[in-house]
Design a protein around this motif. Structure first.
Motif: not given
Length: 344
Positions: A293-320
């Motif tokens: 599901f994730a790979q189909e809908h958000l193949p370039e999730y790392k480009e999202n400005k909220y994911v790139r933000s320094a405020d995005f929790p590191e653990f959430h980044r690891l889970m993604l």
């Protein structure tokens, strides 16, 4: 003249419906000011019998609708809305209940205003019997305030931080706001509030917040949210329907990053939490389903400005990141154990 249509979806709630309807019919604004719409969703217990007894007691106020098929809460709410005659509506779950002055306080702010919603605070309550709060218990220590969305940037903030929450209960809603913007609930699915609440965020313009606990949210150990079952997969289905709908409406032209961030939080990370916490033995197959599901809908999730933000929790980044890996079953169990330890 009916001031509020109260819509109550009912399914196998014989143990709770009396408490719910007692709290509605005893509202301080008077039962005569209410249209109480009870939609029985093919209950198999004594719910319908109890509803008929209440309808006989309040024939002018209570409208009982018997669904021919079970469509879950979303369908029952849609049916109720189609029968609503008042300018303002309120959704109420059949195992919850209201403070005696809840609807009067909400209506006092709504009447004659240009508001789309008036939202009160709530309290999680595990009491088996109806109980009401003292004046001190009702206060949450905050001041009433108005949220007005005047531009794109404000709406982006509203969407990103879900400032009015996805839930449909605990508020008055202008009926025309929903009908004019074609906002309804997905039917036959759990987690219907994600879809409905997300669409609300794209159109709501003005909301009044009453910082007082007016709604009792019953914490039921047998509820669909607190026990593991296959219907949790509906979260992905609802998010997929929402994804398609916001693109169909062209909302991605201005809110693409927010749409993606919403899917990350209310779809991907929320489903990781379900896998980790709702099952004694986390299903590896659900993880693989989520990865697809994730790979189909958000193949370039790392480009999202909220994911790139320094405020995005590191653990959430690891889970993604884990959703874009080819983890073995053993690695998956280690991953889930870390999620359980650290939390979301």
């Amino acid at each position: 003249m009916m001031k509020i249509s109260v819509i109550i979806p009912c399914y196998n709630v014989a143990a709770y419906i009396d408490r719910c309807l007692q709290s509605v019919t005893e509202q301080t604004m008077g039962a005569e000011a209410l249209q109480i719409i009870c939609v029985d969703d093919c209950s198999s217990d004594d719910t319908l019998t109890k509803l008929k007894e209440w309808e006989a007691r309040f024939p002018e106020q209570i409208l009982l609708i018997e669904s021919e098929t079970n469509g879950r809460q979303g369908a029952a709410r849609n049916i109720g809305l189609s029968y609503a005659e008042a300018y303002w509506i309120a959704f109420l779950d059949s195992d919850d209940w209201l403070e005696p002055d809840a609807l009067e306080k909400l209506y006092e702010k709504a009447e004659g205003s240009d508001l789309d919603m008036v939202i009160g605070d709530s309290i999680r309550d595990a009491s088996p019997e109806i109980r009401y709060l003292s004046p001190g218990e009702k206060q949450n220590g905050k001041k009433d305030h108005v949220l007005e969305i005047a531009g794109v940037e404000q709406r982006r903030e509203l969407i990103r931080y879900n400032m009015i929450r996805f839930v449909a209960w605990g508020r008055l809603i202008r009926k025309a706001f929903l009908t004019e913007n074609a906002i309804d609930f997905p039917e036959g699915l759990a987690y219907e509030d994600i879809y409905w609440g997300s669409l609300v965020n794209y159109y709501v313009k003005k909301v009044y917040f009453i910082e007082e606990r007016l709604h009792h949210y019953y914490v039921n150990a047998d509820s669909t949210i607190l026990k593991p079952a296959d219907y949790h997969v509906d979260m992905l289905t609802v998010n997929s329907l929402l994804w398609r709908e916001v693109h169909r409406r062209g909302l991605d032209a201005q809110y693409r990053d927010e749409i993606e961030a919403e899917l990350i939080y209310s779809g991907l990370l929320a489903f990781v939490k379900i896998i980790a916490l709702r099952f004694e033995t986390p299903p590896y197959s659900l993880y693989r389903l989520l990865c697809a599901f994730a790979q189909e809908h958000l193949p370039e999730y790392k480009e999202n400005k909220y994911v790139r933000s320094a405020d995005f929790p590191e653990f959430h980044r690891l889970m993604l990141d884990a959703l874009y890996m080819d983890m073995t079953k053993r690695d998956f169990y280690d991953f889930i154990e870390n999620v359980r330890k650290i939390g979301l």
